[in-house]
Write a protein that holds these residues in place. Sequence first.
Motif, mmCIF file in Angstrom:
data_model
loop_
_atom_site.group_PDB
_atom_site.id
_atom_site.type_symbol
_atom_site.label_atom_id
_atom_site.label_comp_id
_atom_site.label_asym_id
_atom_site.label_seq_id
_atom_site.Cartn_x
_atom_site.Cartn_y
_atom_site.Cartn_z
ATOM 1 N N LEU A 69 74.109 69.082 33.496
ATOM 2 C CA LEU A 69 73.273 69.471 34.629
ATOM 3 C C LEU A 69 73.211 68.367 35.678
ATOM 4 O O LEU A 69 73.080 68.645 36.872
ATOM 5 C CB LEU A 69 71.869 69.838 34.161
ATOM 6 N N PRO A 73 74.444 71.135 38.917
ATOM 7 C CA PRO A 73 73.130 71.731 38.675
ATOM 8 C C PRO A 73 73.100 73.260 38.692
ATOM 9 O O PRO A 73 72.036 73.847 38.524
ATOM 10 C CB PRO A 73 72.287 71.164 39.819
ATOM 11 N N ARG A 91 69.980 76.796 40.995
ATOM 12 C CA ARG A 91 70.232 75.380 40.724
ATOM 13 C C ARG A 91 68.990 74.741 40.129
ATOM 14 O O ARG A 91 67.880 75.184 40.379
ATOM 15 C CB ARG A 91 70.598 74.653 42.014
ATOM 16 N N VAL A 92 69.221 73.671 39.387
ATOM 17 C CA VAL A 92 68.112 72.938 38.785
ATOM 18 C C VAL A 92 67.967 71.579 39.441
ATOM 19 O O VAL A 92 68.917 71.025 39.992
ATOM 20 C CB VAL A 92 68.289 72.750 37.252
ATOM 21 N N GLU A 93 66.752 71.066 39.354
ATOM 22 C CA GLU A 93 66.459 69.674 39.640
ATOM 23 C C GLU A 93 65.901 69.084 38.362
ATOM 24 O O GLU A 93 65.088 69.722 37.686
ATOM 25 C CB GLU A 93 65.431 69.550 40.768
ATOM 26 N N LEU A 94 66.354 67.899 38.012
ATOM 27 C CA LEU A 94 65.894 67.232 36.803
ATOM 28 C C LEU A 94 64.840 66.195 37.164
ATOM 29 O O LEU A 94 65.006 65.450 38.134
ATOM 30 C CB LEU A 94 67.068 66.586 36.073
ATOM 31 N N VAL A 127 63.352 70.374 33.437
ATOM 32 C CA VAL A 127 64.398 71.119 34.132
ATOM 33 C C VAL A 127 63.682 72.137 35.026
ATOM 34 O O VAL A 127 63.064 73.076 34.529
ATOM 35 C CB VAL A 127 65.336 71.837 33.138
ATOM 36 N N ARG A 128 63.739 71.918 36.326
ATOM 37 C CA ARG A 128 63.109 72.827 37.285
ATOM 38 C C ARG A 128 64.200 73.700 37.903
ATOM 39 O O ARG A 128 65.049 73.206 38.653
ATOM 40 C CB ARG A 128 62.366 72.046 38.357
ATOM 41 N N PHE A 129 64.138 74.976 37.582
ATOM 42 C CA PHE A 129 65.172 75.928 38.004
ATOM 43 C C PHE A 129 64.692 76.714 39.221
ATOM 44 O O PHE A 129 63.737 77.480 39.132
ATOM 45 C CB PHE A 129 65.492 76.862 36.841
ATOM 46 N N ARG A 130 65.367 76.521 40.344
ATOM 47 C CA ARG A 130 65.072 77.251 41.575
ATOM 48 C C ARG A 130 65.909 78.539 41.583
ATOM 49 O O ARG A 130 67.129 78.492 41.657
ATOM 50 C CB ARG A 130 65.409 76.395 42.792
#
Length: 138
Positions: A69, A73, A91-94, A127-130
């Motif tokens: 990731l 991402p 997409r994710v932001e970690l 793991v923040r999934f947009r």
Amino acid sequence: MTDPDLTVGAVLTDDLRAWLLDGLRYPVISVIAEDGSPSQSVMWFDLDPDDPDLIIMNTKRGRAKDRWLRRDPRISLCFEDGMRWAAFKGRVELDDDRDAAMESIRALARRYGGDPDRYAEHERVIVRFRVEKVIRHD
């Protein structure tokens, strides 16, 4: 669309959010491995109460999923209940904040009936999934 039960959108609607939280669901995440192939695993999740299109997950720092990731991402996430299902792309932001990541995994463990203390010695990542695309079959 050739299937009248299939819809495509760009947001998590209120009814879809309610369905996701109606009981415990175990989504399957698909990430892009180093060789370009998809890699799938089952995850715990929760919805961000302040952002309607954000799904929160957690993983152990250093795992293949964490490394992949960081490199790419893009993910997909699929929830199913028989023939009713919803798939998300985005997409994710970690988030490597140690304290926030520990609270996140503890909250997920409580939600799923696990032992929050089991993760006390782990280094975790939020793991923040947009969500950018929603495909659902009702």
